[in-house]
Every structure is written in C-alpha cells, then in structure tokens.
Design an enzyme around this catalytic site. Sequence first.
Site: not given
Length: 312
Positions: A171, A145, A49, A109, A196, A126
């Site tokens: 993730c 995020e 990511e 993302n 991450n 994501k």
Amino acid sequence: MTSARKMGLAVAQMGPVNSTDSRAGTLKRLLDMLREAKGRGAELAVFPELAFTTFFPRYWMDQSEAVARYFEAAMPNPDVQPLFDEARKLGIGFHIGYAEATPDGHFFNTAILVDKHAHIVGKYRKVHLPGHADHRPSYPFQHLEKKYFEVGDLGFKTWDFLNTRVGMCICNDRRWPETYRVMGLQGAELVMLGYNTPSRNNSYHEAPHLPDFHHLLSIQAGAYQNAMWVAAAGKVGYEDGIHMIGGSAIVAPDGEIVAKAAGDTDDEVIFFNVDFARCDGPREYMFNFAKHRRTEHYGLIVEQTGMAERIA
C-alpha cells in the site's frame, strides 16, 4: 537473460470484504480467483493487502479486540489452509496480505509469497505506515495503522522465484521511491503490491480524481525508474460504506500499463504473460545503475528524514 524468461502473472482485485462477511465466504472468493488465475495460465497470483478481512484500521478498538477479530496468529492456519491446499493442487504460487500477530507479541501488516508447492518462501512487513495512532472520532473514518501495527522489521528483501527475482511492498510503500530503488538495486524484476486505498483523504483536501491518479503515477514511476514489472492488487467498491479505489494493474518496465481491472464493485482477475526480457534494455542503457548512479551526491536520503525548514 532471454525472452524465454516469461511468467503467467495474474492480479486478483477484490470487491469489498465487509466486517459482516464470514471468513468462509471470503476464503471462497479467494479460492475462486485462484482457480480463475490458473485457468488463464497464471503461475503466480497477487492478492491485496489484508485480503482475509475488512480494512479494520478504519475503526477504533482495543488492541486485544483487534487481535482476536482480525489478526492471524499463524500462517497458514485452519481458516486459510484451503487456499494453500488449492495452490498446491493447482500448482500455482500466490502473494497475499494479512494482519500478523507474532508468537512473541508483535503486530505487523504483512504479506507473504507462497510457491506452487504451498511453501512460504518470502515474507514482508509494511515499512511506511500511514495515518495516526490517536482517536479521531470526528472523522468519517479513521486510518489507524500506526495504532495497530509496528513498523516492519524485515526491510525490502528480494527472492529468487520462478526464474526471476521478486520483491514485495504494501500500500503506502508504493508512494515512496526508495521502496522500488532498494529492491531494484538487488536485481528485482518484479515487485508485488497489495493495497486498500480509500477514494477520500481524511487528512487534507484532495480533488476527487487524484487518489486514482496518484496510485497509478506511483506504480508506473516505480516500474519505469527501476526497469521492473509491478503487479498491484487492491480492493474496490464500498467496503463497510467506505469507497475503495480499485485500479489494480500490471505495469511493464517502461511504465506502460499492460493490464488493468475494469470493474468498480466486484472481484476481478486480470492477466498478462510477462516477459522479463523487457527489463534488459532499460537496465543496460537508461537505468544502468552501475554506470550512471552517483551515490556521492545522495547522502541526504539516508542522513535526513524530515524536510528542511521553509524559508520565512
């Protein structure tokens, strides 16, 4: 489906990408790992990511600053084109994550799947965004995020790729069983995952060993319960002073970890010759969805998001 359906699969774990690192230096590392993956026989390499940058959602800044410093307005673009060129030259596909700014002003993302001809054949945004959107300066680091990204709008799709069917997630998605099941129902035999993940949870107390345990628990359960391979690529070491767990791995359809990164600071490529025939037995017997799933009893999964209130 026969045992002839095999794929040389590489997972590229990255050491830290610090905010002071140059884009050119980070790209060189990616190119080196892509070449190593090819040299070990890989037809596909899986990168983490936000592979081109530090994990910038740990910092509070204006959206305009974040976009200027960390987002990609096009993919490929001049900064990353050499990775696509090298993939075409070597004849290897890759999966990689990045921060996407769309032409119409949306921010995601994102991960893409690129074939050996350097064509983008799949994109995922994501869905399960963790963290918070408000400023929390008292935290040692933040997880923003929800501030910088929108919830992905493409869903959990699958693609026919290298004689199998594959899917992608990013993730926090790996922690949600629905992620794997939706792709499993579409026949995915391989799910690629970049992450991450810090080794410390800012939101609530967690024993030090649990982030690594929960990471592996999630990907092994997803693989086993859907009879699929999972390729998980993360970052490791102290990135801008924040420790990342690493733990990059390739998991077989029976939940077995068949390859796992050993290092805790540096870039590392792991490899396994994946045999998709290992999906067949579990899909015929234990996890034969058509024979054993009872959808008439699963309504709450899509009808309700939050948990029922606790009994007083």
